[in-house]
Design an enzyme around this catalytic site. Structure first.
Site, short mmCIF file in Angstrom:
data_model
loop_
_atom_site.label_atom_id
_atom_site.label_comp_id
_atom_site.label_asym_id
_atom_site.label_seq_id
_atom_site.Cartn_x
_atom_site.Cartn_y
_atom_site.Cartn_z
N LYS A 115 0.84 -1.20 0.00
CA LYS A 115 0.00 0.00 0.00
C LYS A 115 0.88 1.26 0.00
CE LYS A 115 -3.77 -2.48 2.32
NZ LYS A 115 -4.65 -2.57 3.51
N TYR A 173 -11.96 -2.81 -2.96
CA TYR A 173 -12.53 -2.99 -1.62
C TYR A 173 -14.06 -2.91 -1.63
CZ TYR A 173 -8.05 -3.08 0.85
OH TYR A 173 -6.81 -3.44 1.33
N ASN A 180 -1.80 -0.31 7.39
CA ASN A 180 -1.26 -1.67 7.62
C ASN A 180 -0.41 -2.18 6.44
OD1 ASN A 180 -3.37 -2.25 5.91
ND2 ASN A 180 -4.42 -3.66 7.29
N HIS A 197 -1.57 -5.57 1.38
CA HIS A 197 -2.82 -6.31 1.17
C HIS A 197 -2.51 -7.70 0.64
CE1 HIS A 197 -6.66 -7.58 -0.53
NE2 HIS A 197 -5.99 -7.86 -1.64
N GLU A 220 -9.07 -10.02 -8.00
CA GLU A 220 -8.13 -8.91 -7.84
C GLU A 220 -7.03 -8.95 -8.90
OE1 GLU A 220 -7.11 -9.53 -3.72
OE2 GLU A 220 -9.12 -8.91 -3.05
N1 LIG Z 1 -9.16 3.64 8.29
C1 LIG Z 1 -9.62 2.43 8.65
N2 LIG Z 1 -10.40 2.33 9.73
C2 LIG Z 1 -10.86 1.13 10.11
N3 LIG Z 1 -11.63 1.06 11.17
C3 LIG Z 1 -10.50 -0.01 9.38
N4 LIG Z 1 -10.77 -1.31 9.48
C4 LIG Z 1 -10.16 -1.86 8.51
N5 LIG Z 1 -9.49 -0.99 7.79
C5 LIG Z 1 -8.68 -1.20 6.65
C6 LIG Z 1 -7.49 -2.04 6.98
C7 LIG Z 1 -7.70 -3.28 6.22
O1 LIG Z 1 -6.47 -3.73 5.70
C8 LIG Z 1 -8.67 -2.89 5.12
C9 LIG Z 1 -9.50 -3.98 4.67
O2 LIG Z 1 -9.91 -4.66 5.75
P1 LIG Z 1 -10.03 -6.18 5.59
O3 LIG Z 1 -11.11 -6.58 6.52
O4 LIG Z 1 -10.15 -6.59 4.17
O5 LIG Z 1 -8.63 -6.63 6.19
P2 LIG Z 1 -7.49 -7.41 5.46
O6 LIG Z 1 -6.53 -7.89 6.49
O7 LIG Z 1 -8.08 -8.42 4.54
O8 LIG Z 1 -6.76 -6.28 4.63
P3 LIG Z 1 -6.51 -6.20 3.09
O9 LIG Z 1 -7.81 -6.48 2.42
O10 LIG Z 1 -5.49 -7.26 2.84
O11 LIG Z 1 -6.02 -4.82 2.87
O12 LIG Z 1 -9.45 -1.88 5.65
C10 LIG Z 1 -9.70 0.18 8.28
N6 LIG Z 1 -9.25 1.39 7.89
N1 LIG Z 2 -11.45 -1.32 11.50
C1 LIG Z 2 -10.67 -0.84 10.51
N2 LIG Z 2 -10.17 0.39 10.64
C2 LIG Z 2 -9.43 0.93 9.65
N3 LIG Z 2 -9.12 0.30 8.52
C3 LIG Z 2 -9.59 -0.94 8.35
C4 LIG Z 2 -10.40 -1.58 9.33
N4 LIG Z 2 -10.72 -2.82 8.87
C5 LIG Z 2 -10.16 -2.93 7.68
N5 LIG Z 2 -9.48 -1.83 7.35
C6 LIG Z 2 -8.74 -1.56 6.11
O1 LIG Z 2 -9.33 -2.25 5.06
C7 LIG Z 2 -8.41 -3.18 4.49
C8 LIG Z 2 -9.10 -4.39 4.02
O2 LIG Z 2 -9.76 -5.03 5.08
P1 LIG Z 2 -9.90 -6.58 5.13
O3 LIG Z 2 -10.01 -7.09 3.77
O4 LIG Z 2 -11.00 -6.87 6.11
O5 LIG Z 2 -8.58 -7.05 5.82
P2 LIG Z 2 -7.22 -7.58 5.17
O6 LIG Z 2 -6.50 -6.36 4.70
O7 LIG Z 2 -6.49 -8.26 6.28
O8 LIG Z 2 -7.68 -8.50 4.10
C9 LIG Z 2 -7.45 -3.47 5.57
O9 LIG Z 2 -6.21 -3.98 5.16
C10 LIG Z 2 -7.31 -2.10 6.16
O10 LIG Z 2 -6.48 -1.29 5.37
MG LIG Z 3 -9.08 -7.95 2.93
#
Ligand SMILES: Nc1nc(N)c2ncn([C@H]3C[C@H](O)[C@@H](COP(=O)(O)OP(=O)(O)OP(=O)(O)O)O3)c2n1
Ligand SMILES: Nc1ncnc2c1ncn2[C@@H]1O[C@H](COP(=O)(O)OP(=O)(O)O)[C@@H](O)[C@H]1O
Ligand SMILES: [Mg+2]
Length: 160
Positions: free
Chosen positions: A12, A52, A115, A118, A129
């Site tokens: 990212k 997303y 974080n 992805h 994707e």
């Molecule tokens: N700004 C922000 N606030 C949140 N409360 C929040 N929760 C999740 N995310 C971001 C961080 C996650 O990476 C990402 C997508 O969440 P996901 O559930 O998909 O987590 P995932 O670990 O699968 O992350 P990636 O899809 O690999 O990116 O949303 C938040 N951001």
């Molecule tokens: N509670 C949260 N607060 C802020 N960002 C979040 C949050 N949950 C998810 N995200 C963001 O959304 C991204 C995608 O979420 P998710 O797909 O659920 O998790 P992951 O990234 O692990 O696949 C996350 O990597 C993160 O950047």
């Molecule tokens: Mg995810």
């Protein structure tokens, strides 16, 4: 006979600006993954929103799209056995506060809103994707590295 799979991984914008593409690639290579494609690109809001799409109803969706479009990302396809699950294990839990030390998020990130990386959460997500980022129209300049066999994006593949 090896059960091969591909997954989509994206460093990212914060990971790119902090100079973490190299360390992240190193971890995937050390684990045993093969790099199948890589591209540095600055994505637009439409692609971020599609990527997303399942999080559209979340209160942080706007912030998430801002984050993903704030600078270049490094999009990659990694190949190997159980690639989706292995990549998720290497990356660590979504919230770096909960990610174990030794995982990428556990070692390099502090906050869920930054974080750094992805990884696809299922073979179906990986196929979707990879199509979004490396499909003919989405990423015309993506390239495959030599030495890696082409693989269907439909899921599992068997290599003899
Ligand atoms: N700004 C922000 N606030 C949140 N409360 C929040 N929760 C999740 N995310 C971001 C961080 C996650 O990476 C990402 C997508 O969440 P996901 O559930 O998909 O987590 P995932 O670990 O699968 O992350 P990636 O899809 O690999 O990116 O949303 C938040 N951001
Ligand atoms: N509670 C949260 N607060 C802020 N960002 C979040 C949050 N949950 C998810 N995200 C963001 O959304 C991204 C995608 O979420 P998710 O797909 O659920 O998790 P992951 O990234 O692990 O696949 C996350 O990597 C993160 O950047
Ligand atoms: Mg995810």
């Amino acid at each position: 006979m090896t059960r091969q799979e591909q997954t989509f991984v994206m460093v990212k914008p914060d990971g790119v600006s902090r100079g973490l593409i190299g360390p992240i690639i190193t971890r995937f290579e050390q684990k045993g993954f093969k790099l199948a494609a890589i591209e540095l690109l600055h994505i637009d809001r439409a692609l971020a929103e599609q990527h997303y799409g399942d999080l559209k109803a979340k209160p942080f969706f706007g912030e998430l799209v801002d984050y993903l479009t704030s600078g270049p990302v490094c999009a990659m396809i990694w190949q190997g056995e159980h690639a989706v699950e292995n990549a998720r294990a290497l990356i660590g839990k979504t919230n770096p506060v909960e990610a174990s030390p030794g995982t990428i998020r556990g070692d390099f990130a502090m906050d869920i809103a930054g974080n750094i990386v992805h990884g696809s959460d299922s073979p179906a997500s990986a196929a979707r994707e990879i199509g979004l980022f490396f499909g003919r129209h989405a990423a015309p300049h993506s390239f495959d590295l030599l030495g890696v066999n082409p693989i269907d994006h439909g899921g599992e593949h068997t290599v003899h």
